[in-house]
Design a protein around this motif. Sequence first.
Motif, PDB file in Angstrom:
ATOM      1  N   PHE A  57       0.860  -1.179   0.000  1.00 19.70           N
ATOM      2  CA  PHE A  57       0.000   0.000   0.000  1.00 19.70           C
ATOM      3  C   PHE A  57       0.901   1.235   0.000  1.00 19.70           C
ATOM      4  O   PHE A  57       2.088   1.154   0.354  1.00 19.70           O
ATOM      5  CB  PHE A  57      -0.933  -0.006   1.217  1.00 19.70           C
ATOM      6  N   PRO A  58       0.376   2.408  -0.365  1.00 19.30           N
ATOM      7  CA  PRO A  58       1.235   3.596  -0.484  1.00 19.30           C
ATOM      8  C   PRO A  58       1.412   4.399   0.803  1.00 19.30           C
ATOM      9  O   PRO A  58       2.269   5.274   0.870  1.00 19.30           O
ATOM     10  CB  PRO A  58       0.511   4.431  -1.548  1.00 19.30           C
ATOM     11  N   SER A  65      -8.800   4.898   4.649  1.00 18.54           N
ATOM     12  CA  SER A  65      -8.943   4.009   3.489  1.00 18.54           C
ATOM     13  C   SER A  65      -8.203   2.696   3.708  1.00 18.54           C
ATOM     14  O   SER A  65      -8.710   1.623   3.368  1.00 18.54           O
ATOM     15  CB  SER A  65      -8.430   4.699   2.225  1.00 18.54           C
ATOM     16  N   LEU A  66      -7.011   2.758   4.286  1.00 20.44           N
ATOM     17  CA  LEU A  66      -6.251   1.534   4.542  1.00 20.44           C
ATOM     18  C   LEU A  66      -6.917   0.707   5.638  1.00 20.44           C
ATOM     19  O   LEU A  66      -6.996  -0.529   5.523  1.00 20.44           O
ATOM     20  CB  LEU A  66      -4.818   1.888   4.949  1.00 20.44           C
ATOM     21  N   LYS A  68     -10.078   0.581   6.333  1.00 19.46           N
ATOM     22  CA  LYS A  68     -11.276  -0.018   5.736  1.00 19.46           C
ATOM     23  C   LYS A  68     -10.905  -1.229   4.886  1.00 19.46           C
ATOM     24  O   LYS A  68     -11.575  -2.278   4.934  1.00 19.46           O
ATOM     25  CB  LYS A  68     -12.003   1.027   4.893  1.00 19.46           C
ATOM     26  N   PHE A  69      -9.834  -1.099   4.099  1.00 20.67           N
ATOM     27  CA  PHE A  69      -9.387  -2.192   3.241  1.00 20.67           C
ATOM     28  C   PHE A  69      -8.984  -3.411   4.067  1.00 20.67           C
ATOM     29  O   PHE A  69      -9.356  -4.545   3.757  1.00 20.67           O
ATOM     30  CB  PHE A  69      -8.206  -1.712   2.386  1.00 20.67           C
ATOM     31  N   ILE A  70      -8.227  -3.189   5.130  1.00 16.51           N
ATOM     32  CA  ILE A  70      -7.780  -4.296   5.977  1.00 16.51           C
ATOM     33  C   ILE A  70      -8.956  -4.951   6.690  1.00 16.51           C
ATOM     34  O   ILE A  70      -9.045  -6.183   6.772  1.00 16.51           O
ATOM     35  CB  ILE A  70      -6.729  -3.795   6.998  1.00 16.51           C
ATOM     36  N   ALA A  71      -9.883  -4.152   7.173  1.00 17.23           N
ATOM     37  CA  ALA A  71     -11.051  -4.697   7.869  1.00 17.23           C
ATOM     38  C   ALA A  71     -11.907  -5.550   6.934  1.00 17.23           C
ATOM     39  O   ALA A  71     -12.458  -6.583   7.333  1.00 17.23           O
ATOM     40  CB  ALA A  71     -11.884  -3.557   8.452  1.00 17.23           C
ATOM     41  N   SER A 333      -2.200  -0.876  -6.038  1.00 16.84           N
ATOM     42  CA  SER A 333      -3.539  -0.783  -6.621  1.00 16.84           C
ATOM     43  C   SER A 333      -4.574  -1.521  -5.772  1.00 16.84           C
ATOM     44  O   SER A 333      -4.749  -2.741  -5.890  1.00 16.84           O
ATOM     45  CB  SER A 333      -3.591  -1.309  -8.057  1.00 16.84           C
ATOM     46  N   PHE A 334      -5.248  -0.771  -4.915  1.00 14.68           N
ATOM     47  CA  PHE A 334      -6.343  -1.352  -4.133  1.00 14.68           C
ATOM     48  C   PHE A 334      -7.394  -1.970  -5.047  1.00 14.68           C
ATOM     49  O   PHE A 334      -8.028  -2.964  -4.699  1.00 14.68           O
ATOM     50  CB  PHE A 334      -7.001  -0.274  -3.264  1.00 14.68           C
ATOM     51  N   ALA A 335      -7.579  -1.387  -6.249  1.00 15.14           N
ATOM     52  CA  ALA A 335      -8.601  -1.904  -7.176  1.00 15.14           C
ATOM     53  C   ALA A 335      -8.237  -3.315  -7.636  1.00 15.14           C
ATOM     54  O   ALA A 335      -9.087  -4.219  -7.631  1.00 15.14           O
ATOM     55  CB  ALA A 335      -8.734  -0.970  -8.374  1.00 15.14           C
TER      56      ALA A 335
END
Length: 554
Positions: A57-58, A65-66, A68-71, A333-335
């Motif tokens: 991740f950046p 945002s990070l 949320k992504f990890i959760a 790229s989270f996408a």
Amino acid sequence: MHKYIRENIRNLSVTLWLMLFPHLVLALPKNIDNLVEKKVAQMTLEEKVGQLFIVGFPQTKIDASLEKFIAKHKPGSYLLFKRNIKNAEQIRTLNDQLYKLSFKVSKLPPLIAIDQEGGAVSRLPIVPAQPNALAVGQTQSPLMAEEMGQITGRFLREVGFNMNLAPVLDVSDPFSGSFIGVRSFGSDPNLVRELGFAYSKGLLKARVVPTAKHFPGTGDLKADPHHKVVENNTPLDRLYSKDLLPYKGYAQLGPSVAVMLSHYIYPALDESKEPASFSKKIIQDILRRDLGYKGLIVTDDLQMQGSRQLLRPEAAALKALQAGADIVMLTYSFADQEKAFQYIKKSVASGELPMKAVDEKMKRILTAKAFANLYRRSPQSPSLFQGNSLTSNDYRELESTILERNLSAALMPKDLPPKVQKRSMASSENICLLAPNKKFLSSFQRATKRSVKSRLLAGGVKADTVKEWVQQQGCDKVLFAVTGPQTAGLTKALASSLKEKSIVINLGSPKLFSKNSKSPRVMNLFFNHEDSGKKIAEHLDQILYSSSTNLVLR
């Protein structure tokens, strides 16, 4: 010389086992398999899928945002780069937050990895900068390699990492022009096997998971799979006698290690021409069966062109897992990462990736995590922090010794010279030194016992300007310290009369000077250490005035 391998890690916490398995007071080694099986049986599909990924991740801190992504996806492992690191204290805070958040959402600790090979592939602010693998290789000392692995592991642990994407076990000639360059211990497969094993053993002593790469070996190929699909046409017998040999030794280290797969295509190993990352034959038949490897198998980044030009990242992730990889890597790229998580979840639910295979991967992953569990440094051990950097007296002493060994190796004649009286340095001769950085010049001047005229090579200085300066100073002998292509090119452009009285100290890549390059004599040190100038000064007589023409090597 000080004793190598001074200390083992003194105080390892059992906290992880209590968190994973609260019904146990102590988890003995013989119980680990049963404990892991029980934990795997309790995991949900989402939790299992998350463990199959190592992501990047950046951010330099955990933002909304990070978090949320990890959760949502519960990734089991993380890979951090320079982009994530500001200083030692900041990265320790980030890793602590990653650990706590990961455990909160998955009830499992993460593997937090970094590329800390040494040399150019170094992420942490370690002072002085760590030597590259070739510099360690030139010592030919397993004890030094092991101590470097253990000290590196201690630095990693100090700031929260428990996995290192090292050592490089590629067997590569540093003069071949291979993209691996000085990242390899050398061109002798037995030496690479011995030093790679020792370095990994050192990391394990610090409770850090080593990751040998790039299986089954890149050899001397110049093409880089970061940029395109590459085919390695090395014959089968050569692959087994050279490239695979270091991994045969590495496999003996047990289950708490990892191997990273190359994206190269190996027709001699798999006639289907699947890249190693997607090849069942290479992963299961060769690595698992033939070499007896029991540890984790991780892909290289599936967003590299060597993979992406063949398959979309989510499809590549599935194919790698089906082939036998335990963890797939997607570092930006989270996408793309989002698509891959969802794709693998559907593939497991549909049976395309069988749950039985996933559970086998879970067992290997949790076994490695049990090894790299929570760690507590003894309060009696000195801090490795120095301001916002990392260092220690033991490390500085080892660095200095490795530099000395490299210089000795560079000065060692290939053939025994005839017995002739060594010429002493004439006190009337003028010695001149040119270097592209002030550290080298000041290090040299502090250590030299005679007056040496020096100049900083900066601002795109031209060969004619150097020639004019040398004439003005009346230089009888000229040393050039070279760290990169600009100064290397300058030395090649010198007039023949100046080349004859010049010696290049190559502190950079082997490929800066080919064996047929039109340069002065070259001494390959490959080690841009903060004390390089000091060591050159200490050996100045031997470098400049040896009776053997072989003492300064091309």
